[in-house]
Scaffold this motif. Structure first.
Motif, PDB file in Angstrom:
ATOM      1  N   GLY A 126      -1.655 -10.517   4.295  1.00 28.64           N
ATOM      2  CA  GLY A 126      -2.119  -9.535   4.754  1.00 28.64           C
ATOM      3  C   GLY A 126      -1.336  -8.635   5.731  1.00 28.64           C
ATOM      4  N   ALA A 127      -1.644  -7.317   5.448  1.00 25.02           N
ATOM      5  CA  ALA A 127      -1.185  -6.587   6.080  1.00 25.02           C
ATOM      6  C   ALA A 127      -1.882  -6.154   7.686  1.00 25.02           C
ATOM      7  CB  ALA A 127      -0.706  -4.572   5.553  1.00 25.02           C
ATOM      8  N   LYS A 128      -2.904  -5.948   7.782  1.00 22.99           N
ATOM      9  CA  LYS A 128      -3.838  -5.884   9.216  1.00 22.99           C
ATOM     10  C   LYS A 128      -3.661  -6.737  10.392  1.00 22.99           C
ATOM     11  CE  LYS A 128      -7.206  -2.934   7.403  1.00 22.99           C
ATOM     12  NZ  LYS A 128      -8.587  -3.388   7.171  1.00 22.99           N
ATOM     13  N   VAL A 129      -2.238  -7.193  10.698  1.00 22.16           N
ATOM     14  CA  VAL A 129      -2.025  -8.149  11.094  1.00 22.16           C
ATOM     15  C   VAL A 129      -2.481  -8.404  12.809  1.00 22.16           C
ATOM     16  CG1 VAL A 129       0.392  -9.793  12.263  1.00 22.16           C
ATOM     17  CG2 VAL A 129      -0.032  -8.806   9.944  1.00 22.16           C
ATOM     18  N   ASP A 140      -5.208  -6.999  13.743  1.00 17.07           N
ATOM     19  CA  ASP A 140      -6.757  -7.744  13.930  1.00 17.07           C
ATOM     20  C   ASP A 140      -7.258  -8.653  13.647  1.00 17.07           C
ATOM     21  OD1 ASP A 140      -6.977  -4.549  13.483  1.00 17.07           O
ATOM     22  OD2 ASP A 140      -8.148  -4.575  11.895  1.00 17.07           O
ATOM     23  N   LYS A 141      -6.537  -9.746  13.033  1.00 19.48           N
ATOM     24  CA  LYS A 141      -6.446 -11.012  12.490  1.00 19.48           C
ATOM     25  C   LYS A 141      -5.822 -11.217  13.592  1.00 19.48           C
ATOM     26  CE  LYS A 141      -6.353  -9.632   8.054  1.00 19.48           C
ATOM     27  NZ  LYS A 141      -5.572  -9.951   6.442  1.00 19.48           N
ATOM     28  N   PHE A 142      -5.244 -11.388  14.626  1.00 18.43           N
ATOM     29  CA  PHE A 142      -4.865 -12.135  15.612  1.00 18.43           C
ATOM     30  C   PHE A 142      -6.052 -12.383  16.660  1.00 18.43           C
ATOM     31  CE2 PHE A 142      -0.293 -12.440  14.947  1.00 18.43           C
ATOM     32  CZ  PHE A 142       0.133 -12.949  14.467  1.00 18.43           C
ATOM     33  N   PHE A 175       1.052  -7.748  -3.252  1.00 15.75           N
ATOM     34  CA  PHE A 175       1.090  -7.665  -4.408  1.00 15.75           C
ATOM     35  C   PHE A 175       0.827  -6.642  -5.743  1.00 15.75           C
ATOM     36  CE2 PHE A 175      -2.688  -6.931  -2.461  1.00 15.75           C
ATOM     37  CZ  PHE A 175      -3.642  -5.784  -3.765  1.00 15.75           C
ATOM     38  N   GLU A 176       0.442  -5.555  -4.867  1.00 15.71           N
ATOM     39  CA  GLU A 176       0.475  -4.007  -5.738  1.00 15.71           C
ATOM     40  C   GLU A 176       1.450  -4.463  -7.137  1.00 15.71           C
ATOM     41  OE1 GLU A 176       0.524  -4.444  -2.378  1.00 15.71           O
ATOM     42  OE2 GLU A 176      -1.363  -3.661  -2.181  1.00 15.71           O
ATOM     43  N   LEU A 177       2.684  -4.790  -6.264  1.00 19.17           N
ATOM     44  CA  LEU A 177       3.625  -4.575  -6.961  1.00 19.17           C
ATOM     45  C   LEU A 177       4.164  -5.780  -7.996  1.00 19.17           C
ATOM     46  CD1 LEU A 177       5.991  -2.562  -4.195  1.00 19.17           C
ATOM     47  CD2 LEU A 177       4.037  -1.399  -6.345  1.00 19.17           C
ATOM     48  N   GLY A 230     -10.897  -7.033   2.051  1.00 18.37           N
ATOM     49  CA  GLY A 230     -10.915  -6.514   1.183  1.00 18.37           C
ATOM     50  C   GLY A 230      -9.909  -5.936   0.071  1.00 18.37           C
ATOM     51  N   ASP A 231      -8.421  -6.471   0.150  1.00 20.23           N
ATOM     52  CA  ASP A 231      -7.602  -6.150  -0.691  1.00 20.23           C
ATOM     53  C   ASP A 231      -7.109  -7.547  -1.268  1.00 20.23           C
ATOM     54  OD1 ASP A 231      -5.874  -3.140   0.165  1.00 20.23           O
ATOM     55  OD2 ASP A 231      -6.722  -4.002   2.053  1.00 20.23           O
ATOM     56  N   THR A 232      -7.855  -8.566  -0.398  1.00 25.66           N
ATOM     57  CA  THR A 232      -7.573 -10.599  -1.187  1.00 25.66           C
ATOM     58  C   THR A 232      -8.347  -9.681  -2.464  1.00 25.66           C
ATOM     59  OG1 THR A 232      -7.457 -10.413   0.858  1.00 25.66           O
ATOM     60  CG2 THR A 232      -7.118 -12.582  -0.510  1.00 25.66           C
ATOM     61  N   GLY A 233      -9.188  -9.485  -2.211  1.00 24.83           N
ATOM     62  CA  GLY A 233     -10.834  -9.400  -3.331  1.00 24.83           C
ATOM     63  C   GLY A 233      -9.893  -8.113  -4.426  1.00 24.83           C
TER      64      GLY A 233
HETATM   65  P1  ADP Z   1      -7.366  -7.899   3.041  1.00 26.22           P
HETATM   66  O1  ADP Z   1      -8.186  -6.300   3.182  1.00 26.22           O
HETATM   67  O2  ADP Z   1      -7.757  -8.425   2.188  1.00 26.22           O
HETATM   68  O3  ADP Z   1      -7.121  -8.594   4.866  1.00 26.22           O
HETATM   69  P2  ADP Z   1      -4.839  -6.642   4.871  1.00 26.22           P
HETATM   70  O4  ADP Z   1      -5.822  -5.715   4.239  1.00 26.22           O
HETATM   71  O5  ADP Z   1      -4.489  -7.331   5.833  1.00 26.22           O
HETATM   72  O6  ADP Z   1      -6.011  -7.321   3.571  1.00 26.22           O
HETATM   73  O7  ADP Z   1      -3.716  -6.357   4.225  1.00 26.22           O
HETATM   74  C1  ADP Z   1      -3.383  -6.372   2.258  1.00 26.22           C
HETATM   75  C2  ADP Z   1      -2.322  -5.871   2.169  1.00 26.22           C
HETATM   76  O8  ADP Z   1      -0.930  -6.584   2.719  1.00 26.22           O
HETATM   77  C3  ADP Z   1      -1.173  -5.456   0.986  1.00 26.22           C
HETATM   78  O9  ADP Z   1      -2.041  -3.934   0.691  1.00 26.22           O
HETATM   79  C4  ADP Z   1      -0.512  -6.024   0.382  1.00 26.22           C
HETATM   80  O10 ADP Z   1       0.287  -5.266  -0.146  1.00 26.22           O
HETATM   81  C5  ADP Z   1       0.647  -5.996   1.757  1.00 26.22           C
HETATM   82  N1  ADP Z   1       1.291  -6.969   2.164  1.00 26.22           N
HETATM   83  C6  ADP Z   1       1.341  -8.622   1.439  1.00 26.22           C
HETATM   84  N2  ADP Z   1       2.108  -9.031   2.506  1.00 26.22           N
HETATM   85  C7  ADP Z   1       3.184  -7.539   3.249  1.00 26.22           C
HETATM   86  C8  ADP Z   1       4.671  -7.714   3.395  1.00 26.22           C
HETATM   87  N3  ADP Z   1       5.120  -8.922   3.266  1.00 26.22           N
HETATM   88  N4  ADP Z   1       4.846  -6.497   3.962  1.00 26.22           N
HETATM   89  C9  ADP Z   1       3.782  -5.328   3.420  1.00 26.22           C
HETATM   90  N5  ADP Z   1       3.040  -5.625   3.386  1.00 26.22           N
HETATM   91  C10 ADP Z   1       2.303  -7.202   2.866  1.00 26.22           C
END
Ligand code: ADP
Ligand code: MG
Length: 395
Positions: free
Chosen positions: A198-201, A203-205, A323-325, A351-354
């Motif tokens: 994901g992208a909310k890096v 937060d996840k640390f 994954f959106e693309l 949310g985005d994984t679901g």
């Molecule tokens: P979740 O809601 O499942 O916790 P996040 O909100 O952290 O997930 O991140 C979801 C987003 O991460 C997606 O919109 C996806 O496009 C983006 N993402 C995944 N890999 C990359 C990447 N390598 N670079 C930029 N964005 C990414």
């Protein structure tokens, strides 16, 4: 003990249900109704039992004041369609419109209140301010049902304070989430693999450190990989990366036992986040200048697939790529397939994984549990106390 809706007689009773209806909107239409669907079992049951149902929820971050872009009106319309029932929409949250709609409720009827976060008191850090808002919410109902799992890690008025003011119960969604996530905190079937992306890096640390204490291996993809690659001294090009994440990644690498953290060995890169951009596979330690990593590469996907095939338990949070693309969806698809084809007890959070599962056409039933909560599920498996759950344990 947490009571559930089955412990209460609800016929004719005004029941305030805190739901998680924080769905993505696209031009005023609900783009993904996963969270609405997840709220249906509780709402349909209360309706069948003749409760007077008042649904409250938040949408986005309107900043504590009314903003039509964040109105729950489209969500109320979709809920009505899914329930097969009229849903009265109140144009305010606890004001005259809400009070009038509640007063007019018949047994089995449903009212949805406007976005809770149109009032700054909902998320206030000031207990008294939240308390006053909770008084107003509680004044609308006789029983409070907590079913918005995605918000239970927040000490918000509608999640926490209102439960102190009314008899309270967990809804079926909260009950199911807690039962599934509990399997990741005790008597875990090993090996226990965590997949983080994901992208909310940032937060996840927060969770990464405690996951290192629990998981046998952590497979890292998505934008989560770049701080680690940077910490190892590899170039990351124009990949999504905040400078402050590199130290956090280095600390995780220090804490991990060798081999516990698995990083991508190859990546799909492009010059921009666009399906039409020319893209290619490169070694993960050699992202070229001006290029960004947008998915894990095929070699990494194969390694992750092999590891997941042997897992006893899997927790997955965060897509492996954009994954959106379509050109950057393969890594996420490979991980989803590997988990569903294996025999591990699996939980998907985020949310985005679901949303990725639904967008890629992967049946949620193939997983042990698909959590509606991202932050909430992470905090739960970290072993933190979630205010919205703890308050349900009180008499
Ligand atoms: P979740 O809601 O499942 O916790 P996040 O909100 O952290 O997930 O991140 C979801 C987003 O991460 C997606 O919109 C996806 O496009 C983006 N993402 C995944 N890999 C990359 C990447 N390598 N670079 C930029 N964005 C990414
Ligand atoms: Mg997200």
């Amino acid at each position: 003990m947490m009571k559930t809706i089955d412990d209460f007689a609800v016929e004719g009773v005004r029941v305030l249900v805190r739901a998680d209806l924080n769905v993505p909107l696209d031009g005023g239409h609900v783009a993904d109704d996963g969270r609405i669907l997840a709220s249906l079992p509780t709402l349909a049951t209360l309706k069948a039992r003749g409760a007077r149902i008042i649904v409250c929820a938040h949408l986005g971050r309107p900043g504590g004041k009314p903003d039509p872009r964040y109105s729950l009106a489209p969500v109320a319309a979709r809920l009505a369609g899914l329930l097969g029932e009229r849903v009265e929409f109140a144009a305010d949250t606890t004001g005259p419109a809400a009070r009038a709609a509640v007063a007019a409720l018949r047994p089995g009827g449903v009212v949805m209140l406007e976005n809770l976060r149109f009032d700054a008191a909902e998320t206030s850090k000031d207990d008294a301010q939240r308390g006053r808002f909770a008084d107003q919410l509680a004044g609308l109902a006789d029983l409070y049902v907590s079913d918005g799992f995605g918000a239970v890690h927040r000490k918000h008025a509608s999640v926490y304070d209102v439960a102190l003011r009314l008899p309270h119960a967990a809804g079926y969604l909260v009950q199911a989430e807690v039962a599934a996530l509990a399997r990741l905190t005790a008597n875990i079937r090993r090996p226990y693999l965590v997949v983080l992306g994901g992208a909310k890096v940032t937060d996840k640390f927060g969770a990464f450190g405690s996951l290192l204490g629990a998981a046998d291996r952590i497979l890292v993809g998505g934008a989560m990989a770049f701080p680690f690659l940077a910490a190892l001294g590899h170039p990351t090009g124009t990949s999504l990366l905040a400078a402050d994440q590199v130290d956090a990644a280095a600390a995780c690498l220090d804490k991990a036992v060798p081999g516990q953290i698995e990083l991508p060995s190859d990546l799909v890169v492009a010059a921009e986040v666009a399906a039409s951009a020319p893209h290619r596979v490169v070694a993960a330690d050699a992202i070229p200048d001006g290029q960004m990593g947008l998915d894990i590469g095929p070699e990494t996907a194969a390694r992750f697939t092999a590891a997941l095939g042997e897992a006893g338990t899997v927790f997955w949070n965060g897509p492996m790529g954009v994954f959106e693309l379509t050109p950057y969806a393969a890594g996420t698809l490979a991980v989803a397939r590997a988990i569903t084809e294996g025999s591990a007890f699996s939980v998907v959070g985020g949310g985005d994984t679901g949303a990725a599962l639904r967008a890629l056409g992967i049946a949620e039933e193939a997983f042990g549990h698909v959590s509606t909560g991202g932050g909430a599920s992470l905090e739960f498996i970290e072993g933190k106390t979630l205010p919205g759950l703890a308050v349900l344990e009180t008499p």
